[in-house]
Write a protein that holds these residues in place. Structure first.
Motif, PDB file in Angstrom:
ATOM      1  N   SER A  30       0.848  -1.185   0.000  1.00  7.77           N
ATOM      2  CA  SER A  30       0.000   0.000   0.000  1.00  7.77           C
ATOM      3  C   SER A  30       0.889   1.243   0.000  1.00  7.77           C
ATOM      4  O   SER A  30       2.090   1.159   0.278  1.00  7.77           O
ATOM      5  CB  SER A  30      -0.908   0.008   1.232  1.00  7.77           C
ATOM      6  N   PRO A  31       0.328   2.423  -0.277  1.00  8.90           N
ATOM      7  CA  PRO A  31       1.135   3.650  -0.286  1.00  8.90           C
ATOM      8  C   PRO A  31       1.800   3.974   1.054  1.00  8.90           C
ATOM      9  O   PRO A  31       2.793   4.697   1.079  1.00  8.90           O
ATOM     10  CB  PRO A  31       0.116   4.734  -0.666  1.00  8.90           C
ATOM     11  N   THR A  32       1.284   3.458   2.147  1.00  5.90           N
ATOM     12  CA  THR A  32       1.887   3.734   3.452  1.00  5.90           C
ATOM     13  C   THR A  32       3.134   2.900   3.714  1.00  5.90           C
ATOM     14  O   THR A  32       3.884   3.190   4.654  1.00  5.90           O
ATOM     15  CB  THR A  32       0.902   3.440   4.590  1.00  5.90           C
ATOM     16  N   PHE A  73      -3.589  -0.866  -5.237  1.00  3.97           N
ATOM     17  CA  PHE A  73      -4.149   0.043  -4.238  1.00  3.97           C
ATOM     18  C   PHE A  73      -4.407   1.403  -4.875  1.00  3.97           C
ATOM     19  O   PHE A  73      -3.667   1.829  -5.776  1.00  3.97           O
ATOM     20  CB  PHE A  73      -3.169   0.249  -3.080  1.00  3.97           C
ATOM     21  N   ASP A  74      -5.428   2.124  -4.377  1.00  2.00           N
ATOM     22  CA  ASP A  74      -5.578   3.517  -4.764  1.00  2.00           C
ATOM     23  C   ASP A  74      -4.589   4.355  -3.945  1.00  2.00           C
ATOM     24  O   ASP A  74      -3.988   3.860  -2.986  1.00  2.00           O
ATOM     25  CB  ASP A  74      -7.025   3.976  -4.580  1.00  2.00           C
ATOM     26  N   PRO A  75      -4.363   5.635  -4.306  1.00  7.77           N
ATOM     27  CA  PRO A  75      -3.356   6.443  -3.603  1.00  7.77           C
ATOM     28  C   PRO A  75      -3.627   6.640  -2.114  1.00  7.77           C
ATOM     29  O   PRO A  75      -2.694   6.912  -1.349  1.00  7.77           O
ATOM     30  CB  PRO A  75      -3.397   7.784  -4.351  1.00  7.77           C
ATOM     31  N   THR A  76      -4.878   6.498  -1.672  1.00  9.09           N
ATOM     32  CA  THR A  76      -5.182   6.656  -0.248  1.00  9.09           C
ATOM     33  C   THR A  76      -4.876   5.382   0.537  1.00  9.09           C
ATOM     34  O   THR A  76      -4.811   5.409   1.767  1.00  9.09           O
ATOM     35  CB  THR A  76      -6.660   7.010  -0.034  1.00  9.09           C
ATOM     36  N   TRP A 284       7.946  -3.410  -4.199  1.00 10.87           N
ATOM     37  CA  TRP A 284       8.927  -2.614  -3.459  1.00 10.87           C
ATOM     38  C   TRP A 284       8.160  -1.555  -2.682  1.00 10.87           C
ATOM     39  O   TRP A 284       7.348  -0.837  -3.250  1.00 10.87           O
ATOM     40  CB  TRP A 284       9.889  -1.938  -4.432  1.00 10.87           C
ATOM     41  N   SER A 285       8.378  -1.463  -1.379  1.00 15.04           N
ATOM     42  CA  SER A 285       7.638  -0.496  -0.570  1.00 15.04           C
ATOM     43  C   SER A 285       7.986   0.921  -1.003  1.00 15.04           C
ATOM     44  O   SER A 285       9.125   1.215  -1.391  1.00 15.04           O
ATOM     45  CB  SER A 285       7.951  -0.669   0.918  1.00 15.04           C
ATOM     46  N   LEU A 286       7.006   1.820  -0.923  1.00 19.28           N
ATOM     47  CA  LEU A 286       7.217   3.201  -1.346  1.00 19.28           C
ATOM     48  C   LEU A 286       8.291   3.883  -0.506  1.00 19.28           C
ATOM     49  O   LEU A 286       8.962   4.808  -0.964  1.00 19.28           O
ATOM     50  CB  LEU A 286       5.907   3.989  -1.268  1.00 19.28           C
ATOM     51  N   SER A 287       8.498   3.421   0.711  1.00 19.03           N
ATOM     52  CA  SER A 287       9.554   3.968   1.563  1.00 19.03           C
ATOM     53  C   SER A 287      10.942   3.601   1.062  1.00 19.03           C
ATOM     54  O   SER A 287      11.941   4.195   1.477  1.00 19.03           O
ATOM     55  CB  SER A 287       9.391   3.454   2.993  1.00 19.03           C
ATOM     56  N   GLY A 288      11.028   2.604   0.179  1.00 20.21           N
ATOM     57  CA  GLY A 288      12.298   2.164  -0.362  1.00 20.21           C
ATOM     58  C   GLY A 288      13.027   1.143   0.487  1.00 20.21           C
ATOM     59  O   GLY A 288      14.095   0.655   0.108  1.00 20.21           O
ATOM     60  N   GLU A 289      12.458   0.757   1.628  1.00 22.14           N
ATOM     61  CA  GLU A 289      13.159  -0.091   2.592  1.00 22.14           C
ATOM     62  C   GLU A 289      12.967  -1.586   2.379  1.00 22.14           C
ATOM     63  O   GLU A 289      13.811  -2.387   2.795  1.00 22.14           O
ATOM     64  CB  GLU A 289      12.684   0.249   4.009  1.00 22.14           C
ATOM     65  N   TYR A 290      11.839  -1.997   1.777  1.00 20.86           N
ATOM     66  CA  TYR A 290      11.488  -3.410   1.740  1.00 20.86           C
ATOM     67  C   TYR A 290      11.097  -3.855   0.337  1.00 20.86           C
ATOM     68  O   TYR A 290      10.499  -3.103  -0.430  1.00 20.86           O
ATOM     69  CB  TYR A 290      10.318  -3.698   2.681  1.00 20.86           C
TER      70      TYR A 290
END
Length: 306
Positions: A30-32, A73-76, A284-290
């Motif tokens: 998800s975006p989070t 997922f949607d952006p929310t 790939w997570s949006l945070s770049g970590e996972y």
């Protein structure tokens, strides 16, 4: 929402689990970056909370009559759109395990379902050689585009759609006129497509064991990515960009995950030994970590350098 400044190259498995009863076809953060969805041939989507470097079960989304082929997922991060072998796409809100509605009208399996950038519409691609545009307010098809060949994946912006095909071609469509504006020939069946985070590049994966990045401004192939040992394991193998666009990654039939540097074109790393069967998809997570990889024998692996 976690914003990726620089993606971190995964180096080790943090968590390995048998995530489904059968093989897993799709995976999406998800975006989070704190919630993950996996979809399998067992007809359900499973949700996972990422806490302390491990994936914890967070519920299921049900309603498909056959296997899940893609997840979005949607952006929310509160809505999910998925494609299914049962000739439909399904739309959920995460506060309800039953779908809010089902998009029906394709005559063969739906291979891909994506939100358009306005979020009022969705696009689906199918083995029936059509791409459909849907009004999500009315859950109704508003346009059908005949795309000439088995469609394995679609990506889209507000005004154009790109489709990948078994006839070894990528096709660009004006979604308003439903006309083909360009074809890009490849050397193998196209298994997946993804647009880069800055919307300037298109990544393809194909059955000739090759990933390619196409410059959308110049409409030409910028880079090709191969590696000794890398083999595209299925007609639906998914390749993706890292969230900063610096890397591309895909799983292989040998159970390893390969990561290439976009600028140099060189293999950055190969992550072996955690999958005993072909890796179907990665996220790939949006945070770049996972990074999470999923395989044909129901296993999911969470990777990081942490």
């Amino acid at each position: 929402m976690a914003v990726c400044v620089s993606a971190r190259i995964p180096t080790k498995p943090l968590h390995v689990l048998e995530a489904h009863e059968l093989g897993i076809n799709a995976v999406k953060f998800s975006p989070t970056s704190k919630l993950l969805a996996t979809g399998g041939t067992d007809c359900i989507i499973k949700l996972w909370d990422l806490i302390g470097g491990k994936l914890h079960s967070a519920g299921t989304l049900e309603g498909s009559n056959e296997g899940i082929t893609s997840i979005e997922f949607d952006p929310t991060g509160t809505k999910v759109l998925a494609a299914s072998y049962d000739k439909s796409a399904l739309f959920w809100k995460l506060d309800d395990c039953a779908p809010k509605f089902t998009l029906t009208g394709h005559s063969r399996k739906v291979t891909s379902a994506k939100f358009k950038s306005s979020l009022r519409q969705a696009v689906t691609g199918s083995a029936d050689r059509t791409v459909k545009i849907w009004d999500l307010q009315r859950a109704a098809c508003v346009k059908t585009i005949n795309v000439f060949s088995f469609c394995s994946d679609v990506v889209c912006s507000e005004y154009f759609i790109v489709s990948g095909h078994f006839d070894k071609k990528i096709r660009f469509w004006d979604s308003r006129a439903a006309s083909c504006t360009q074809e890009v020939p490849l050397q193998g069946k196209v298994t997946s497509l993804e647009i880069s985070p800055d919307h300037t590049q298109l990544l393809s994966c194909s059955r000739d064991e090759c990933l390619q990045v196409i410059d959308l401004r110049m409409n030409n192939i910028r880079k090709s990515f191969r590696a000794e040992g890398f083999k595209c394991g299925s007609d639906w193998t998914k390749a993706i960009f890292s969230p900063d666009g610096s890397y591309v990654t895909a799983g292989s039939s040998d159970g390893a995950v390969y990561v290439w540097n976009v600028n140099s074109g060189l293999l950055e790393t190969c992550l072996p030994e955690q999958h005993s069967s072909s890796v179907n998809a990665v996220s790939w997570s949006l945070s770049g970590e996972y990074v999470v990889s999923v395989d044909r024998s129901r296993r999911a692996v969470l990777w990081s350098d942490i």
